[in-house]
Scaffold this motif. Structure first.
Motif, short mmCIF file in Angstrom:
data_model
loop_
_atom_site.label_atom_id
_atom_site.label_comp_id
_atom_site.label_asym_id
_atom_site.label_seq_id
_atom_site.Cartn_x
_atom_site.Cartn_y
_atom_site.Cartn_z
N LEU A 84 -2.76 -0.59 -17.22
CA LEU A 84 -2.13 -1.42 -16.20
C LEU A 84 -2.95 -2.69 -16.01
N ASP A 85 -2.25 -3.80 -16.00
CA ASP A 85 -2.87 -5.11 -15.75
C ASP A 85 -3.11 -5.25 -14.25
N VAL A 86 -4.33 -5.54 -13.84
CA VAL A 86 -4.68 -5.60 -12.42
C VAL A 86 -5.41 -6.91 -12.12
N ILE A 87 -5.00 -7.56 -11.04
CA ILE A 87 -5.71 -8.72 -10.52
C ILE A 87 -6.57 -8.26 -9.35
N GLY A 88 -7.87 -8.45 -9.47
CA GLY A 88 -8.79 -8.03 -8.42
C GLY A 88 -9.16 -9.19 -7.52
N ALA A 89 -9.03 -8.99 -6.21
CA ALA A 89 -9.43 -10.01 -5.24
C ALA A 89 -10.89 -9.77 -4.85
N LYS A 90 -11.65 -10.83 -4.71
CA LYS A 90 -13.06 -10.71 -4.36
C LYS A 90 -13.29 -10.67 -2.86
N ARG A 91 -12.20 -10.72 -2.09
CA ARG A 91 -12.30 -10.63 -0.63
C ARG A 91 -11.08 -9.91 -0.09
N PRO A 92 -11.15 -9.36 1.12
CA PRO A 92 -9.97 -8.70 1.69
C PRO A 92 -8.83 -9.70 1.85
N VAL A 93 -7.60 -9.21 1.66
CA VAL A 93 -6.43 -10.10 1.71
C VAL A 93 -5.30 -9.42 2.46
N VAL A 94 -4.33 -10.25 2.85
CA VAL A 94 -3.08 -9.78 3.45
C VAL A 94 -1.95 -10.54 2.78
N PRO A 95 -0.70 -10.06 2.87
CA PRO A 95 0.41 -10.80 2.26
C PRO A 95 0.46 -12.24 2.75
N ALA A 133 -8.05 -4.92 -4.15
CA ALA A 133 -8.86 -5.74 -3.24
C ALA A 133 -9.82 -4.83 -2.47
N PRO A 134 -10.87 -5.39 -1.90
CA PRO A 134 -11.79 -4.58 -1.08
C PRO A 134 -11.05 -3.96 0.12
N ARG A 144 0.85 -6.26 -4.39
CA ARG A 144 1.29 -7.05 -5.54
C ARG A 144 0.81 -8.48 -5.38
N VAL A 145 0.77 -9.19 -6.50
CA VAL A 145 0.35 -10.58 -6.50
C VAL A 145 1.11 -11.28 -7.63
N HIS A 146 1.41 -12.56 -7.44
CA HIS A 146 2.03 -13.30 -8.54
C HIS A 146 1.30 -14.62 -8.75
N PRO A 196 -4.10 -26.19 -11.29
CA PRO A 196 -4.72 -24.90 -11.59
C PRO A 196 -3.82 -23.74 -11.16
N VAL A 197 -3.98 -22.62 -11.83
CA VAL A 197 -3.22 -21.42 -11.49
C VAL A 197 -3.88 -20.74 -10.31
N ASP A 198 -3.08 -20.35 -9.32
CA ASP A 198 -3.60 -19.52 -8.23
C ASP A 198 -2.70 -18.30 -8.07
N PHE A 199 -3.05 -17.44 -7.12
CA PHE A 199 -2.37 -16.15 -6.98
C PHE A 199 -1.97 -15.96 -5.52
N GLU A 200 -0.69 -15.70 -5.29
CA GLU A 200 -0.19 -15.46 -3.93
C GLU A 200 0.03 -13.96 -3.74
N VAL A 201 -0.55 -13.45 -2.67
CA VAL A 201 -0.48 -12.01 -2.39
C VAL A 201 0.87 -11.67 -1.79
N GLU A 202 1.50 -10.61 -2.32
CA GLU A 202 2.77 -10.11 -1.80
C GLU A 202 2.53 -8.78 -1.08
#
Length: 433
Positions: free
Chosen positions: A214-225, A181-182, A279-281, A269-275
């Motif tokens: 390594l498989d990586v999910i990139g966030a287009k904005r800053p994130v927190v858990p 993430a940024p 990490r993200v799932h 739709p599939v979404d992603f929750e930040v851990e």
């Protein structure tokens, strides 16, 4: 098109599930027995203690005031609420159930009608209860209103036969995946592309030399858990070792590790929750239970190309030079082509004389073949046998029947153009609107 067969519909049946106690508001309810929506558990708790139960599911609903005979239907959280009640030590606890859930298991030969599980209220031993019930269509598409006779008795929980999984909505979670993430404090050698920091992924590859990528999910904005990202807010990368450090390539196609349970299918739709820990799932909702009923279809006969017909042999045909392909007389076909100045045509060749209305198809009683007929530069005619013909059948929005037998496609003899012609036909299944 000509109607061959009316649509065949299924039979509406009710499938029964569990019986749940119903909690309703009470002005005299002790606070420990009061649920967040104001319903009182005192009568429910008394019933649980009498049965020796320590856990149970309870229904509350604004419409429960209607009493026995009322049917509760609609979205969970609005039309009704479910709570899992626990009696283990101290005050009772009621945990809200956030997704639709039931014990209704629909027989394998039945289909969902688009309605979920309803709750039919009744009185049992003075206690208001709710019976889970789902309306399904057995044996075919959902019938229209007024179709068929009275409904047969409901299908109980203990009746024999194979069943679909219980009707419910479940959350499906994927395995944890690396997050990028940024970050304002990203080391320069980890800011590989798109303003995203790959520092955590680089550290993972450095710590695990056996990994090639390594498989990586990139966030287009800053994130927190705890933040949830939609698919549009993410980019998928493959992080690899390069000759001069690391590189991140975008995936051409998104990769997913989600797998719905057997008998379930993703419905959101599939979404992603930040851990925590970069990490993200993935997560999505899945609907479980009977599949949707197939759409009703009617069988029609669609028509296509019309061609001339050769019927056996005739006296004098050979002398005129119009007996082709052995003993078949092409006089009618040649006359038809000359009158219309057609240099080349397809023709249906029959083994004898037949009247309009006869049908010619593979496996039928009439022997036949097809021929290509053309005129030579010297004015004579020639023919070659063909194994097929150009049917040119168009039936917009309909599908060809593939399991209706040989009679479902072929040629039908009609009277046209001053004689007997053959018209191509095909049975098709068309949705009923």
């Amino acid at each position: 098109m000509r109607l061959i067969r009316e649509p065949v519909y299924g039979e509406l049946r009710d499938v029964l599930g569990a019986v749940l106690p119903v909690a309703t508001p009470s002005a005299r309810c002790a606070r420990p027995a009061q649920l967040p929506d104001g319903a009182c558990l005192e009568a429910v708790l008394a019933g649980m203690k009498a049965r020796g139960a320590t856990t149970g599911r309870v229904l509350t609903a604004p419409g429960a005031g209607g009493g026995a005979g009322t049917v509760i239907s609609g979205p969970i959280g609005q039309a009704y609420r479910l709570y899992d009640v626990t009696l283990a030590g101290g005050a009772p606890r009621g945990a809200p159930v956030t997704l639709p859930s039931s014990s209704v298991r629909v027989p394998r030969d039945c289909y969902a009608t688009g309605r979920g599980v309803d709750y039919r209220l009744d009185l049992r031993d003075g206690q208001l209860i709710a019976r889970e019930v789902q309306a399904v269509s057995c044996g075919g598409p959902v019938p229209p209103i007024g179709y068929g006779g009275p409904r047969r008795p409901p299908i109980g929980q203990n009746e024999p036969g194979e069943r679909w999984p219980a009707t419910a909505t479940v959350e499906v979670l994927g395995a944890p995946r690396q997050l990028a993430a940024p970050r304002p404090d990203c080391p320069p050698d980890a800011a590989l592309r798109d303003g995203v920091c790959f520092a955590a992924g680089i550290a993972e590859l450095a710590f695990r030399p056996e990994l090639k990528e390594l498989d990586v999910i990139g966030a287009k904005r800053p994130v927190v858990p705890g933040v949830v990202l939609t698919a549009k807010e993410t980019e998928q990368y493959v992080l690899k070792r390069g000759r001069k450090g690391f590189k991140a390539d975008k995936r051409w196609f998104d990769k997913s590790s989600l797998a719905a349970p057997a008998g379930c299918g993703l419905t959101s739709p599939v979404d992603f929750e930040v851990e925590a820990g970069d990490r993200v799932h993935e997560r999505a909702l899945a609907g479980c239970g009977a599949p949707p009923a197939p759409p009703p279809v009617a069988t029609y006969e669609a028509y296509g190309a019309v061609m001339p017909v050769v019927m056996g042999n005739r006296p004098g045909c050979a002398e005129r030079g119009e007996q082709l392909l052995g003993d078949a007389c092409f006089s009618d076909v040649i006359g038809w082509m000359r009158a219309r100045k057609i240099p080349k045509a397809e023709a249906l060749v029959l083994d004898g004389f037949y009247r309009p209305g006869e049908r010619v198809y593979g496996g039928g009683p009439i022997r036949f073949s097809y021929a290509s007929v053309w005129v030579n530069p010297d004015g004579t005619y020639k023919a070659d046998r063909k194994h097929s013909y150009s049917a040119q059948i168009r039936s917009s929005g309909c599908s060809t029947l593939t399991d209706a037998g040989g009679e479902a496609s072929g040629m039908t003899l009609i009277r046209a153009d001053g004689g007997v012609m053959a018209r191509a036909y095909q049975w098709v299944a068309c949705p009923v609107r």
